[in-house]
Design a protein around this motif. Structure first.
Motif, mmCIF file in Angstrom:
data_model
loop_
_atom_site.group_PDB
_atom_site.id
_atom_site.type_symbol
_atom_site.label_atom_id
_atom_site.label_comp_id
_atom_site.label_asym_id
_atom_site.label_seq_id
_atom_site.Cartn_x
_atom_site.Cartn_y
_atom_site.Cartn_z
ATOM 1 N N ILE A 178 61.271 74.886 -16.566
ATOM 2 C CA ILE A 178 60.379 76.288 -16.706
ATOM 3 C C ILE A 178 60.161 76.896 -15.421
ATOM 4 O O ILE A 178 59.496 76.316 -14.264
ATOM 5 N N TYR A 179 60.534 78.173 -14.883
ATOM 6 C CA TYR A 179 60.134 78.741 -13.903
ATOM 7 C C TYR A 179 59.472 80.036 -13.788
ATOM 8 O O TYR A 179 59.732 81.135 -13.104
ATOM 9 N N ALA A 180 58.757 80.282 -15.171
ATOM 10 C CA ALA A 180 57.962 81.442 -15.235
ATOM 11 C C ALA A 180 56.524 80.764 -15.573
ATOM 12 O O ALA A 180 56.371 79.596 -16.193
ATOM 13 N N ASP A 181 55.878 81.787 -15.442
ATOM 14 C CA ASP A 181 54.217 81.012 -15.740
ATOM 15 C C ASP A 181 53.610 81.496 -16.820
ATOM 16 O O ASP A 181 52.806 80.661 -17.306
ATOM 17 N N ASP A 182 53.743 82.558 -17.372
ATOM 18 C CA ASP A 182 53.170 82.844 -18.736
ATOM 19 C C ASP A 182 53.833 82.555 -19.852
ATOM 20 O O ASP A 182 54.605 83.375 -20.309
ATOM 21 N N VAL A 183 53.953 81.500 -20.127
ATOM 22 C CA VAL A 183 54.593 80.745 -21.147
ATOM 23 C C VAL A 183 53.821 79.753 -22.189
ATOM 24 O O VAL A 183 52.726 79.450 -21.744
ATOM 25 N N CYS A 209 55.075 76.527 -23.940
ATOM 26 C CA CYS A 209 56.339 75.730 -24.400
ATOM 27 C C CYS A 209 55.841 74.322 -24.702
ATOM 28 O O CYS A 209 54.912 73.891 -24.235
ATOM 29 N N LEU A 256 50.802 75.537 -15.027
ATOM 30 C CA LEU A 256 51.528 76.488 -13.812
ATOM 31 C C LEU A 256 50.427 77.381 -13.422
ATOM 32 O O LEU A 256 49.783 78.044 -14.026
ATOM 33 N N SER A 266 51.484 79.707 -10.765
ATOM 34 C CA SER A 266 51.876 80.581 -10.231
ATOM 35 C C SER A 266 53.083 80.991 -11.111
ATOM 36 O O SER A 266 53.677 80.238 -11.685
ATOM 37 N N CYS A 270 56.393 79.026 -9.112
ATOM 38 C CA CYS A 270 57.023 77.785 -8.981
ATOM 39 C C CYS A 270 57.534 77.091 -10.344
ATOM 40 O O CYS A 270 58.005 77.960 -11.142
ATOM 41 N N ALA A 300 58.057 74.046 -13.434
ATOM 42 C CA ALA A 300 57.540 72.809 -14.083
ATOM 43 C C ALA A 300 58.391 72.350 -15.150
ATOM 44 O O ALA A 300 58.874 72.959 -15.938
ATOM 45 N N HIS A 301 58.906 70.981 -15.029
ATOM 46 C CA HIS A 301 59.940 70.538 -15.830
ATOM 47 C C HIS A 301 59.740 69.067 -16.503
ATOM 48 O O HIS A 301 58.973 68.480 -15.936
ATOM 49 N N THR A 311 53.760 72.986 -21.757
ATOM 50 C CA THR A 311 53.677 73.589 -20.556
ATOM 51 C C THR A 311 53.131 75.120 -20.742
ATOM 52 O O THR A 311 53.328 75.697 -21.617
ATOM 53 N N LYS A 321 50.367 78.120 -18.546
ATOM 54 C CA LYS A 321 49.686 78.505 -17.621
ATOM 55 C C LYS A 321 48.222 78.452 -17.760
ATOM 56 O O LYS A 321 47.784 78.059 -18.941
#
Lengths: 457, 492, 254
Positions: free
Chosen positions: A377-382, A384, B406, B408, B411, B413-414, B434, B436
């Motif tokens: 994941i490379y976005a923050d408003d998610v 998942c 998260l 930002s 960045c 997260a995996h 996952t 924010k």
């Protein structure tokens, strides 16, 4: 000689024959596919699955490049276990389209070769657009997860001569589900190079059920189905795709499904393996534009030495898309299963909603299940999540049922059936849902063995 | 009361955001020439006065290592390390013959909050602590050599051995020989082989049968010299029905270069013994632009060899430019259990790829994994794990939960778990989420007058609490502070 | 002589692009208690969200003066320091954060803003004990994580407890009475009443008569479709309870 070289040599020596029995649009893609195959090869599976494409493809299969007719009776085809579901039934024997009921009232369903010849402009716009390009995930750390399948896709493209096309133009609604009966049939070892191309344009609607069968003409001949399916779904279009597999133990299936979705499109994919030999499905979904949604379901009921690997990759490239994945396996005897599910949420794909669930029942000590759910994941408003479990039937529930007088075998069956219920509930075609419930029940009762179950002899 | 004082300290300390441990100590240090070859391995062994079998162990490791390629897996970007530019042995010179520790070193540890005097044995600057002072024995290691191990004599009365690894090789060669490389074989991986060839110092712990170690044992690692790496080796043996809680802390000066830290930790747990291993990892993480920082490439593994043995790993990872570590549990004994509790925080350009492996071999063995990743800035934070149940392991239970937060939109997260189940009686559960930071929680705090940055810190602290509270009290305080510091300035 | 504490002028606001408030005008003087009533979806909770600065809501027009200052220019925490308190309709759970730490962070942030020294641990715990008694909040709840695992009634009492701790100048009770039984309602109302003074004002948003009986507002406003369509005294509340909102709807639609 390595497997890919054997195929490239075949291609080089048989090019005129291959071309003559195909269509210019298909022929135009062969050279570059051969180059890709030579470059990436048929890689060995390194990702902890059970099936190994390089090994599966190493055998010396015959390929029907001359397009000899395969003797098949109509009766064979019509005894599919899912009868009367559709008014539009189509048939593939190996890779060859052998006709079907289709009234042309605004959309095309039929032979790939015919479509590519009649509508070369449309065909070239879509054919091999998804299967030929590896995805750049935008991050150097990210593994080229899907890269090892491109050799297989390239092999298919290099040799592909026919298959099935469903083309639904803008705004058109195909009200009844279509059914495609795909039959593997050969006296000797044979590889079927099968291709499906599905184009659902903006605001169009359709659904397709593919029934995968295989004739068992003797106890010797091995059948390999090398399938590539490309699915394009336009803006606000809806498409359902269900694959029902009833293969026998001498069958191998290397399936690749590529899905490309535009804005606000809605797709359901269901992969239901009732019986299998060795099956390896890869599903690559690209949610390319905002508010697209995908429901990806899968199921496998395995026994004997059957193996099913499902590898899924959902690529969230745009904001506000949704994905929902559910896979369930019941493993009996010496069967093996694996599920590798990766969700990628790219930078900027905010408001992504991505969920994945993988649940598995192992019934005997000789089964093996590998689950590998991944989130990147490379976005923050998610939002998942993934969840995975491996376990056995609830012993308390089993006991409870027995105290109420239900025989243990019946209780087990009921619990297994209950376990599978949500993955069936996801089907959006009512008659198919009912039919599949019936088939799964039969499967658990042992009434659907590989030979009997596949109505096609 | 105590709990509250603790948090007050924590809140007070969330004021200065810089890495606080980045100073260097000015002591005369002996550094051997850079580069790695067989002669260097021999030199290290000679400097440590090792017996021949130890030298052979090193040479064997070196010869295998030099044939290997650097592993490239993992969700990290590790620049190739130039082994020719690293000195593989550095040690502060002893001031005099009577083995006194250099006062500068003592001052350093004082500054780090690790007093090396046996009397005032409280870790951390916590004057408000009124009661419940716990005792702690410390092994202090600077660069390649252990400087001092406290409370050795007191522990020896119980038969407990707690000393530097070098001393153990000299004084307890049979024990070392019996266990060294048994849990992490030399050829386990590239970095374990490198460590086996050049390891400098580390701690050795032996807890005899039936003994509960009455105090926390702590090793404190410090890289001081530039142009060096640290390759410590820790070996913990818990004999039948014994118990020990072991802590590990680490810091390094701020430097522009990437320093290499490749440690090996082996834990051997006998029947009904229990080991708790806690780490607060705070190596220098590099600056705001990702320059410098420690490469923390570590192999840690525990073997629960005996029935009903137990290992618990707890780690709070806030430092290092690159972290690559998977403290693992081989659950061989019947009814043995393994736990892994982790908080990994990455900010700026840090990258962490961490998790655990639970290998279930014994019947009715159980494991539990709780992992909390917190990513901020431009960092990458991955959980990688394996739960494997072998065919003979009936009745295995595993529960895994890994959550990522998260902070930002730049960045990553995996989550990369694998479950490989070969026994039908296993019950394996894995959950991951996952998201924010919850905007409702943030607003609720703000409505009550808590500043946004403090609110984030508070919520993150709550998020990590389940793991942090597994740490011994003194470390928990330290960890809370580190968490707050690490995410500071991460709210955009 | 009236002394305006809060002045809302022509307030328009929207959430997710949808306009909810369409021109609210309301003045609240020091020491006054106002009740806001209205059917579901009228915009009552949106108003409380705007007053406290919830970032999910957007003000599209109008202004709000609080103690003569531009309220909309203040961050949520600054509004809290200035004495605005919202008892949330749905209090938020914050796992892992104890009530003690949470409240201390809030109280000390407010003290810092007012130039006061932070409370020592002892002072703070004493304050906690005193205020907890006001709403008869169990000691155990105070040691748990914020709202986590609290029942509906406990959450609401916890809101009033926080109100008592922070001693706000303007408190907004957003359906604090919903989901409370009679006993809990009395405890909550007592808590609210104890905080009444000549300097402090309250806005009570409610559907129920009981709370208004206890709290006794001097002014009642009916919000409908994003506007205040009727103002009155306690008698207006009585009529709503007796007859519902239909007559309001009819009056407005005509």
């Amino acid at each position: 000689m390595s497997a890919e070289k054997q195929y490239i040599e075949l291609y080089n020596s048989q090019r005129p024959l291959i071309d003559a029995n195909a269509a210019p649009v298909l022929n135009a893609c062969r050279e570059s596919a051969a180059r890709v195959l030579a470059e990436v090869g048929l890689q060995k599976a390194k990702d902890q699955t059970h099936t190994d494409p390089s090994e599966m493809l190493a055998a010396d299969y015959a390929i029907n490049l001359a397009r000899h007719e395969v003797p098949t009776s109509r009766e064979d085809l019509f005894t599919c276990a899912v009868p009367e579901m559709s008014t539009s039934v189509h048939f593939l024997v190996n890779e060859q389209y052998v006709g079907g009921k289709h009234r042309d009232n605004g959309y095309f369903a039929g032979s790939l070769r015919e479509f590519a010849t009649q509508y070369p402009d449309i065909a070239s716009q879509y054919y091999n657009r998804l299967a030929s390009q590896p995805t750049d995930t935008g991050d150097p750390r990210s593994r080229r997860y899907e890269a090892c399948s491109f050799g297989e896709s390239a092999l298919n493209t290099m040799l592909c001569q026919d298959g099935f096309v469903l083309y639904v133009p803008s705004g058109f609604e195909v009200s009844k589900p279509l059914q495609l009966i795909s039959l593997l049939r050969a006296v000797d070892d044979l590889m079927s190079v099968q291709r499906l191309l599905i184009i659902i344009e903006d605001h169009a609607t359709a659904s397709l059920l593919v029934c995968e069968h295989a004739s068992r003409l003797n106890d010797l001949s091995h059948l390999l189905s090398l399938q590539v399916t490309e699915i394009f779904v336009g803006n606000a279009a809806t498409f359902d795709f269900y694959s029902l597999e009833e293969h026998h133990d001498l069958c191998q299936r290397l399936g690749q499904i590529y899905v490309h979705q535009k804005a606000a499109s809605n797709v359901a994919i269901g992969l239901y393996a009732l019986t299998a030999g060795q099956t390896r499905n890869r599903v690559h979904v690209c949610l390319a534009e905002p508010e697209a949604s995908i429901q990806l379901y899968g199921m496998a009921t395995l026994d004997a030495s059957q193996q099913v690997d499902n590898l899924t990759f959902i690529d969230h490239q745009a904001p506000s898309c949704q994905s929902n994945e559910l896979f369930k396996y019941v493993l009996d005897q010496k069967s093996r299963g694996s599920f590798l599910g990766r969700i990628l949420v790219r930078k900027g794909s905010d408001k992504t909603d991505a969920h994945q669930t993988d649940r598995n029942l192992c019934l005997t000590p000789d089964t093996r299940m590998i689950a590998r759910p991944e989130l990147e994941i490379y976005a923050d408003d998610v939002k998942c999540s993934h969840g995975a479990t491996v376990g056995q039937l609830d012993q308390n529930a089993l006991f409870y049922m027995c105290t109420r007088g239900i025989p243990e075998s019946e209780a087990r069956m009921l619990l297994m059936f209950a376990f599978m219920s949500d993955v069936i509930d996801g089907i959006r075609i009512e008659p198919l849902k009912d039919r599949l419930r019936h088939l799964i029940e039969k499967r658990f009762r042992g009434e659907l063995t590989q030979c009997k179950g596949c109505a096609v002899k | 009361m105590r709990e509250e004082n603790k948090s007050e300290d924590v809140l007070k300390d969330i004021t200065s955001g810089e890495y606080k441990y980045g100073f260097t100590t000015d002591v005369e240090t002996e550094v051997i020439p850079t580069g790695l070859n067989e002669d260097v391995v021999r030199l290290i062994s000679r400097k440590k006065g090792e017996p021949d079998w130890m030298l052979q162990f090193r040479l064997d490791a070196y010869n295998w290592w030099k044939e290997q390629k650097r592993p490239e897996w993992g969700h990290v970007k590790v620049e190739p390390v130039d082994y020719d530019k690293i000195s593989f042995y550095a040690a502060p010179k002893k001031k005099s013959e009577n083995k006194e520790v250099d006062p500068e070193i003592l001052k350093t540890f004082d500054k780090l909050g690790i007093p090396l005097h046996e009397r005032d044995m409280l870790l951390g600057n916590m004057p408000s602590q009124g009661s419940g002072e716990s005792m702690m024995a410390v092994d202090a290691i600077v660069d390649s050599e252990s400087q001092k191990t406290t409370y050795r004599d007191k522990l020896a009365e119980l038969g407990i051995i707690f000393c530097s690894f070098g001393e153990a090789v000299r004084e307890y060669p049979d024990l070392v020989r019996q266990y060294l490389g048994k849990v992490v074989p030399t050829r386990d991986n590239y970095y374990s082989a490198l460590n086996s060839a050049v390891f400098s110092d580390g701690s050795f712990v032996y807890i005899p049968k039936g003994v509960r170690c009455p105090m926390e044992l702590a090793s404190y690692f410090r890289i001081n010299s530039s142009g060096t790496g640290q390759f410590e080796r820790t070996l913990i043996i818990a004999d039948e029905e014994s118990y020990v809680s072991y802590l590990e802390g680490c810091t390094a000066p701020m430097r522009d270069e990437n320093q290499l830290h490749a440690a090996v930790v082996e834990i051997y747990v006998h029947e009904r013994a229990e080991v708790k291993y806690s780490t607060v990892q705070n190596w220098y993480p590099g600056d705001k632009n990702g320059r410098g920082g420690v490469y923390n490439l570590v192999t840690k593994r525990a073997l629960c060899a005996g029935d009903y043995s137990k290992i618990s790993w707890t780690q709070v990872e806030t430092g290092s430019a690159i972290t690559w570590k998977y403290p693992s549990c081989v659950l061989k004994g019947e009814g043995s259990s393994g736990e892994f509790y982790s908080v990994a925080v990455t900010n700026n350009y840090q990258e962490a790829d961490t998790g655990t492996k639970m290998i279930h071999i014994g019947k009715n063995s159980s494991s539990r994994i709780i992992s909390k990743g917190i990513s901020a800035g431009h960092s990458q934070n991955s959980y990688r794990g394996l739960v494997k149940v072998l065919p003979g392991a009936d009745g295995v239970r595993n529960y895994t939960q890994c959550d990522s937060l998260l902070l930002s939109n730049t960045c990553g997260a995996h989550t990369f778990p694998i479950m490989d189940i070969q026994n039908p009686t296993a019950v394996i559960e894995h959950e991951a989420t996952t998201s924010k930071i919850n905007q409702d929680q943030l607003f609720y705090c703000q409505q009550r007058g808590i500043k946004e940055e403090d609110a984030v810190s508070l919520i993150v602290g709550g998020y990590a609490r389940e793991v942090v509270q597994k740490l011994p009290m003194e470390f928990a305080v330290e960890a809370q502070k580190l968490l707050s510091l690490s995410i500071e300035n991460s709210v955009g | 002589m009236s002394n305006p504490l809060l002045e809302i002028k022509n307030l328009h606001a929207s959430v997710a692009g949808k306009e909810i408030l369409r021109g609210i005008n309301l003045t609240i003087n020091q020491g006054e208690v106002h009740a806001i009533m209205g059917p579901n979806g009228a915009g009552k909770s949106t108003l409380s969200a705007i007053l406290t600065g919830n970032p999910a809501y957007e003000v599209t027009e109008g202004e709000i003066l609080y103690k003569g200052k531009d309220l909309l220019a203040m961050k949520p925490e600054q509004r809290a320091w200035e004495g605005i308190f919202l008892s949330f309709q749905y209090p938020v759970e914050i796992p892992g954060v104890s009530m003690v730490n949470f409240m201390r962070a809030a109280v000390n942030a407010q003290r810092e803003y007012r130039g006061l020294q932070p409370l020592t641990a002892t002072e703070f715990l004493k304050l906690m004990r005193e205020k907890r008694a006001v709403v008869q909040l169990d000691n155990k709840l105070a040691n748990r994580s914020v709202n986590e695992g609290f029942s509906g009634g406990e959450k609401k009492r916890n809101e009033i407890f926080q109100m008592a701790m922070l001693e706000p100048t303007l408190s907004i009770l957003d359906e604090t009475d919903s989901g409370l039984d009679v006993d809990a309602l009395r405890i909550v109302s007592d808590g609210v009443n104890r905080l009444k003074s000549a300097e402090r004002s309250s806005i009570v948003i409610t559907h129920y008569q009981k709370l208004l009986e206890y709290v006794q507002p001097q002014f009642v406003h009916i919000v409908y479709k994003g506007r205040i369509v009727k103002d009155g005294g306690p008698e207006l509340g009585d009529r709503i309870f007796a007859e519902g909102f239909d007559w309001i709807r009819q009056e407005v639609e005509l």
